[in-house]
Design an enzyme around this catalytic site. Sequence first.
Site, short mmCIF file in Angstrom:
data_model
loop_
_atom_site.label_atom_id
_atom_site.label_comp_id
_atom_site.label_asym_id
_atom_site.label_seq_id
_atom_site.Cartn_x
_atom_site.Cartn_y
_atom_site.Cartn_z
N HIS A 133 5.49 43.81 2.60
CA HIS A 133 6.86 44.14 3.07
C HIS A 133 7.90 43.10 2.65
O HIS A 133 9.10 43.34 2.79
CB HIS A 133 6.89 44.28 4.59
CG HIS A 133 6.10 45.42 5.12
ND1 HIS A 133 6.29 46.72 4.69
CD2 HIS A 133 5.10 45.48 6.03
CE1 HIS A 133 5.44 47.53 5.32
NE2 HIS A 133 4.70 46.79 6.14
N ASP A 170 -2.38 50.52 2.29
CA ASP A 170 -1.94 50.19 3.66
C ASP A 170 -1.18 51.40 4.20
O ASP A 170 -0.49 52.09 3.45
CB ASP A 170 -1.03 48.96 3.61
CG ASP A 170 -0.70 48.42 5.00
OD1 ASP A 170 -1.31 47.42 5.41
OD2 ASP A 170 0.17 49.03 5.68
N HIS A 172 1.39 51.54 5.88
CA HIS A 172 2.85 51.37 5.76
C HIS A 172 3.22 51.24 4.29
O HIS A 172 2.47 50.67 3.49
CB HIS A 172 3.29 50.11 6.51
CG HIS A 172 2.90 50.10 7.95
ND1 HIS A 172 1.73 49.51 8.40
CD2 HIS A 172 3.51 50.64 9.04
CE1 HIS A 172 1.64 49.68 9.73
NE2 HIS A 172 2.70 50.36 10.13
N ASP A 253 -5.03 49.83 8.05
CA ASP A 253 -4.40 50.42 9.24
C ASP A 253 -4.25 51.93 9.16
O ASP A 253 -3.69 52.55 10.06
CB ASP A 253 -3.05 49.74 9.55
CG ASP A 253 -2.25 49.42 8.32
OD1 ASP A 253 -2.61 49.88 7.21
OD2 ASP A 253 -1.22 48.70 8.46
ZN LIG Z 1 0.40 48.21 7.41
#
Ligand SMILES: [Zn+2]
Length: 316
Positions: A133, A170, A172, A253
């Site tokens: 991120h 991931d 996200h 995740d």
């Molecule tokens: Zn994540």
Amino acid sequence: MQRCGYGILTTLLLHHAAFLDHLTPVGHPERPDRLRALHAALDHEDFATLQRVEAPLAGVESAMLCHSEAYVEAIRRAVPNEGLARIDMDTTVSPGSWEAAMRAIGAALYAVDAVISGRATNAFCAVRPPGHHAETMRAMGFCLFDTAAIAARHAQKAHGVERVAIVDWDVHHGNGTQEIFWSDPSVLYASTHQMPLFPGTGAPSETGVGNIVNAPLSPGDGTDDFKEAMRARILPAVRAFSPDLILISAGFDAHTRDPLAEINLQAEDFAWATAELMDIADRSANARVVSLLEGGYDLKGLAASAAAHIRQLMNA
Ligand SMILES: [Zn+2]
């Protein structure tokens, strides 16, 4: 197939106790126990031949491969002498965070050097904080520096590697990696992730200069949807790109137990995806795969998924 100079198939595990010293507030999902759970799962005879290496400390200039000097210095200055300092709503630093972040980068660079020189076939970097991120000039989502992006740049600058594919599963979207390579056709960024979900980016329409591939999943999606996204979008793009090196932003995740998302993968799904990428790497990248831990916040789901992923890496 002869995959490395010595004909020895070795999987590296980069680790360091300093990764436990990056502290977050009580109740924060990105916590040191994640790595304790992962290493407990690897304390098994299946992993006896893993080559375990302590992550070296990277120089600050490595962070500047993908981040501005002003940003890197601002993060260094934000690290407190005691207690916690908040960078944004989700992202904090503690006294041990600088060393952890610099060893996370050091792990990635060591792994890249090892697989390119042929000292290892592939590698898993059991690091924190995560990285995908973090943008050029912004920390967010538990991430300070984009370790996978730095690894890609290092491969290009230090080793003359031309084409690097970063595959990010991931749950996200890796907005940071996408931002860093948005207009760089020498790096493919291919991500499957839940949408809608933090950080909000990752729509299929976000394509950079044709080097960004986003294959979002919907809340509630499971194994079949993940495999379809991989088979229809991610794997063909990676194959067509013909990378010299494959990096994996390996967050776990999307596991069904994870508290931060609603995707229902099982540990073996990560082994399947690993095998698919290893197959492409065998054909175009001399088998070179470097995987870096990103998210994964249910301790059982993380440990089982990472173990399945690493077991597959060892099965080269
Ligand atoms: Zn994540």
